[in-house]
Design an enzyme around this catalytic site. Structure first.
Site, PDB file in Angstrom:
ATOM      1  N   ARG A  46       0.324  -2.240  16.607  1.00 21.75           N
ATOM      2  CA  ARG A  46       0.659  -2.875  15.328  1.00 21.75           C
ATOM      3  C   ARG A  46      -0.168  -3.947  14.997  1.00 21.75           C
ATOM      4  O   ARG A  46      -0.529  -4.351  13.840  1.00 21.75           O
ATOM      5  CB  ARG A  46       2.018  -3.163  15.351  1.00 21.75           C
ATOM      6  CG  ARG A  46       2.812  -3.956  14.211  1.00 21.75           C
ATOM      7  CD  ARG A  46       4.103  -3.794  13.888  1.00 21.75           C
ATOM      8  NE  ARG A  46       4.827  -4.278  15.179  1.00 21.75           N
ATOM      9  CZ  ARG A  46       5.088  -5.387  15.826  1.00 21.75           C
ATOM     10  NH1 ARG A  46       4.588  -6.436  15.082  1.00 21.75           N
ATOM     11  NH2 ARG A  46       5.699  -5.290  16.703  1.00 21.75           N
ATOM     12  N   TYR A  98      -0.994   0.849 -12.696  1.00 21.52           N
ATOM     13  CA  TYR A  98      -0.586   1.892 -11.555  1.00 21.52           C
ATOM     14  C   TYR A  98       0.958   1.699 -11.759  1.00 21.52           C
ATOM     15  O   TYR A  98       1.468   0.714 -11.274  1.00 21.52           O
ATOM     16  CB  TYR A  98      -0.987   2.020 -10.451  1.00 21.52           C
ATOM     17  CG  TYR A  98      -0.067   2.920  -9.536  1.00 21.52           C
ATOM     18  CD1 TYR A  98      -0.117   4.384  -9.938  1.00 21.52           C
ATOM     19  CD2 TYR A  98       0.347   2.551  -8.352  1.00 21.52           C
ATOM     20  CE1 TYR A  98       0.694   5.322  -9.142  1.00 21.52           C
ATOM     21  CE2 TYR A  98       0.951   3.592  -7.654  1.00 21.52           C
ATOM     22  CZ  TYR A  98       1.201   4.866  -8.141  1.00 21.52           C
ATOM     23  OH  TYR A  98       1.834   5.764  -7.342  1.00 21.52           O
ATOM     24  N   ASP A 170      -7.331  -4.944  -8.133  1.00 23.59           N
ATOM     25  CA  ASP A 170      -7.131  -3.698  -7.646  1.00 23.59           C
ATOM     26  C   ASP A 170      -8.703  -2.823  -8.075  1.00 23.59           C
ATOM     27  O   ASP A 170      -9.192  -2.701  -9.157  1.00 23.59           O
ATOM     28  CB  ASP A 170      -6.212  -2.778  -8.159  1.00 23.59           C
ATOM     29  CG  ASP A 170      -5.966  -1.605  -7.546  1.00 23.59           C
ATOM     30  OD1 ASP A 170      -6.753  -0.822  -7.308  1.00 23.59           O
ATOM     31  OD2 ASP A 170      -4.694  -1.128  -7.583  1.00 23.59           O
ATOM     32  N   LYS A 195      -7.263   7.405  -2.249  1.00 26.32           N
ATOM     33  CA  LYS A 195      -8.213   7.810  -3.146  1.00 26.32           C
ATOM     34  C   LYS A 195      -9.889   7.939  -2.811  1.00 26.32           C
ATOM     35  O   LYS A 195     -10.106   9.004  -1.909  1.00 26.32           O
ATOM     36  CB  LYS A 195      -8.010   7.023  -4.265  1.00 26.32           C
ATOM     37  CG  LYS A 195      -6.414   6.555  -4.609  1.00 26.32           C
ATOM     38  CD  LYS A 195      -5.800   7.999  -4.835  1.00 26.32           C
ATOM     39  CE  LYS A 195      -4.144   7.520  -5.516  1.00 26.32           C
ATOM     40  NZ  LYS A 195      -3.500   6.748  -4.747  1.00 26.32           N
TER      41      LYS A 195
END
Length: 377
Positions: A46, A98, A170, A195
């Site tokens: 983690r 988005y 972004d 993406k």
């Protein structure tokens, strides 16, 4: 070193000496200590994992940042990012974000005490007028999703510096192959790694890339505390995908230019939103701050019936959410990506029943054009 080369050799892996050309997948949750007070540099996945660390170094290198943090999804990255802010803090954001980002801001972050104003961030005078004492950041997409609005990153960064605000960009649509916001004055870059960075529609991922070390340290603390880290195997998939990022982006842009020209000539297509068209309002800004136009196209057809006809008749092009993969995908924003945006807000932004969004893939452009031609007929 050229960008294409850095996609393949963007980080040196010193964690093994086997000579393996492909970075190993360190599928381990925990790591043994040589002794009390001693560490190999890895304690628990983690916090950090050698495979993920290699990926993060590659992304930081490509974006020309100091650090990159790899998350399980793009939304996990933005959720962690919002933990930088406190109750009462105000954030100015692009109005055409988005839909998942808007859902997070309006339903989770507002509930937790943050305040948001949305606007077309290319309107610099209006942006400046919204800044107030509690404003802490400007959050922009450029180009935006799905209306392809373009914001001048350098101009926004200049305003932000006056008021000591963070600039968050972004960069999912253009990737560092075409645009590097940190070099234009941004402080943090956001990616949905699902993406273009992954590029194969086969895994979920998200990234935050920082310009300064102090931001990296704050985000690393949030990262290890909230725990939405990218798994070793998914990190390996991203490493593999990024190796072809440059050649994919170049070919996809070439295809998009041809498809945008074709769509512009069709009687049933009323408007094409593609930043590579010279009549796009953001064309000159795009040329100034980016080295290419990407491969995202939105277009408005004449009627709702035509929109549904296209979605039902395409055969090579796939009717599916997401974007940036090798396959060309077409999306209906009003019922998919932006379904949770209030209807009035959605319509105000131009996201109506006639709007379609297309992520252009790597297929032969003539085959894609023929598929669109028969779908529109």
């Amino acid at each position: 070193m050229d960008f294409t080369t850095r996609c393949i050799h963007g980080a040196v892996d010193k964690t093994h000496n086997t000579g393996a050309v492909s970075v190993p997948i360190y599928q381990s949750a925990t790591f043994a200590h040589p002794g009390i007070g001693q560490s190999t540099g890895y304690d628990y996945s983690r916090l950090q994992n050698p495979t993920r660390e290699h990926l993060e170094k590659v992304i930081a290198n490509l974006e020309e940042g100091t650090d990159a943090l790899a998350f399980s999804t793009g939304m996990a990255a933005i959720t962690a990012l919002m933990e930088l802010f406190s109750i009462g803090d105000h954030i100015i954001a692009s109005e055409d974000l988005y839909g998942g980002t808007v859902r997070l801001f309006d339903n989770i972050n507002k509930k937790n005490g943050l305040d948001f104003d949305y606007l077309d961030t290319s309107d610099l005078a209006k942006l400046r007028s919204l800044i107030r004492k509690k404003t802490k950041a400007i959050y922009i997409e450029t180009p935006t999703n799905p209306m392809m609005q373009v914001t001048d990153i350098q101009a926004v960064a200049a305003i932000a510096r006056e008021y000591k605000l963070l600039v968050i960009v972004d960069n999912t649509f253009l990737t560092p192959y075409f645009q590097r916001p940190l070099t234009l004055g941004a402080d943090i870059v956001v990616h949905s790694g699902t993406k273009y960075l992954s590029g194969h529609n086969d895994t979920l991922a998200g990234f935050l890339v920082t310009k300064e070390t102090d931001l990296s340290e704050k985000l690393r603390f949030i990262y290890k505390t909230t725990g939405a880290c990218l798994s070793p195997f998914d990190s390996w998939l991203l490493i593999r995908g990024i190796k072809t990022l440059a050649i994919r982006m170049k070919r996809q842009e070439e295809n998009a230019l041809k498809l945008a020209a074709f769509l512009s000539s069709q009687e049933k297509v009323k408007k094409v939103f593609f930043i590579g068209l010279p009549d796009h309002p953001g064309f000159e800004v795009s040329k100034k701050q980016a080295s290419g136009f990407g491969s995202m196209i939105s277009f408005e057809v004449d009627t709702e019936a035509t929109a549904k006809q296209v979605l039902e008749k395409v055969s090579l092009i796939l009717f599916a959410e997401s974007l940036g993969g090798t396959e060309t995908l077409i999306t209906y924003p009003m019922v998919q990506t932006h379904a949770d945006v209030p209807i009035a807000d959605r319509l105000l932004r131009g996201i109506n029943e006639c709007l379609l969004r297309m992520s252009v893939g790597l297929e032969d452009a003539d085959d894609l054009i023929e598929d669109l031609r028969q779908a529109l007929s």
